[in-house]
Design a protein around this motif. Structure first.
Motif, PDB file in Angstrom:
ATOM      1  N   GLN A 199       0.820  -1.309   0.144  1.00 40.37           N
ATOM      2  CA  GLN A 199      -0.072   0.128  -0.016  1.00 40.37           C
ATOM      3  C   GLN A 199       0.812   1.399   0.115  1.00 40.37           C
ATOM      4  O   GLN A 199       0.490   2.104  -0.655  1.00 40.37           O
ATOM      5  N   VAL A 202       1.961   1.852  -3.585  1.00 46.14           N
ATOM      6  CA  VAL A 202       1.018   2.386  -4.410  1.00 46.14           C
ATOM      7  C   VAL A 202       0.598   3.809  -4.271  1.00 46.14           C
ATOM      8  O   VAL A 202       0.828   4.539  -4.853  1.00 46.14           O
ATOM      9  N   VAL A 235      -4.653   1.444  -7.618  1.00 43.77           N
ATOM     10  CA  VAL A 235      -3.274   1.131  -8.146  1.00 43.77           C
ATOM     11  C   VAL A 235      -3.103   1.701  -9.324  1.00 43.77           C
ATOM     12  O   VAL A 235      -1.912   2.525  -9.613  1.00 43.77           O
ATOM     13  N   ASN A 239      -0.408   5.080 -10.119  1.00 43.58           N
ATOM     14  CA  ASN A 239       0.739   4.745 -10.465  1.00 43.58           C
ATOM     15  C   ASN A 239       0.887   4.615 -12.412  1.00 43.58           C
ATOM     16  O   ASN A 239      -0.451   4.305 -12.655  1.00 43.58           O
TER      17      ASN A 239
END
Length: 246
Positions: A199, A202, A235, A239
């Motif tokens: 996490q 992320v 996610v 990213n």
């Protein structure tokens, strides 16, 4: 654009977000490492992955000199068997191979010989020991980059010596490493610490690739559950994931 890609399809039993149709980390060649044991198991999992929405699978057997001393030849032999069975059963999915290298002297020798199995644009997937911090990382990454390889660290969230001090991930990233997290880490499949570390990666925009790291059907079952939540969207929102660009 992204709102369309990530719009959830309701009442669908199996749904994979359109942004993630290529998997770059799995162990689907039978009896070659700690992954699937039989050809039937391999084909069953691949069919399930296809039904979930995968269009391309790059399988990555371990190359680990002390435990799984695989070579290009042994991997190719097993890969061809799976590929032929997919053809026989008319399973229309792209199936390719690379490897997951263990960080050891043999890996360094293969780098210097420029004899690594790669995927996409010369990406190399490799892993560390889960418990013992490796030495000489800076030099090896420099050698990989100098040889034209793009180093991808498999499941960085699972290394205890990094997950206990999350800021270390930023230092690793600065060396030129790309990060591939296991989606099942975010599903608590490996425990609380890997989930927390995943996490962090992320949330801090440090993830380059995502992977299933499937070894058996239970890995797939957990992954399927995860892909039907909003976590996968998060996610990709945070990213720049490269899976579908290889």
């Amino acid at each position: 654009m992204f709102s369309k890609l990530f719009s959830k399809i309701k009442n669908k039993k199996h749904h994979l977000w359109e942004c993630y149709t290529t998997d770059i980390h799995s162990h689907l060649i039978p009896s070659i490492d700690d992954g699937v044991k039989t050809l039937d198991e391999s084909i069953s999992i691949i069919k399930e992955m296809q039904s979930l929405g995968y269009k391309k699978i790059i399988t990555t057997p371990h190359i680990m000199s002390h435990r799984f001393p695989n070579t290009k030849e042994t991997i190719t032999l097993g890969y061809n068997q799976v590929k032929e069975e997919l053809r026989k059963q008319n399973i229309d999915i792209i199936f390719e191979m690379a490897a997951e290298y263990y960080y050891d002297e043999h890996f360094i020798d293969l780098i210097r010989a420029k004899d690594l199995l790669t995927f996409g644009d010369n990406y190399v997937l490799f892993e560390f020991s889960y418990t013992t911090k490796p030495f000489g990382i800076e030099q090896v990454i420099f050698e990989l980059l100098s040889a034209g390889y793009k180093p991808v660290l498999a499941h960085p969230e699972r290394y205890t010596y990094y997950s206990s001090d999350l800021s270390r991930y930023n230092s690793l990233k600065d060396l030129g490493l790309l990060f591939q997290i296991n989606l099942n880490s975010l599903n608590s499949f490996y425990g609380k610490k890997p989930k927390k570390a995943a996490q962090y990666l992320v949330d801090n925009h440090l993830v380059d690739f995502v992977g299933s790291d499937i070894h058996a059907m239970k890995y797939f079952d957990s992954l399927k559950e995860f892909t039907q939540t909003s976590k996968l969207k998060e996610v990709f929102d945070k990213n720049q994931i490269k899976n579908n660009f290889i």
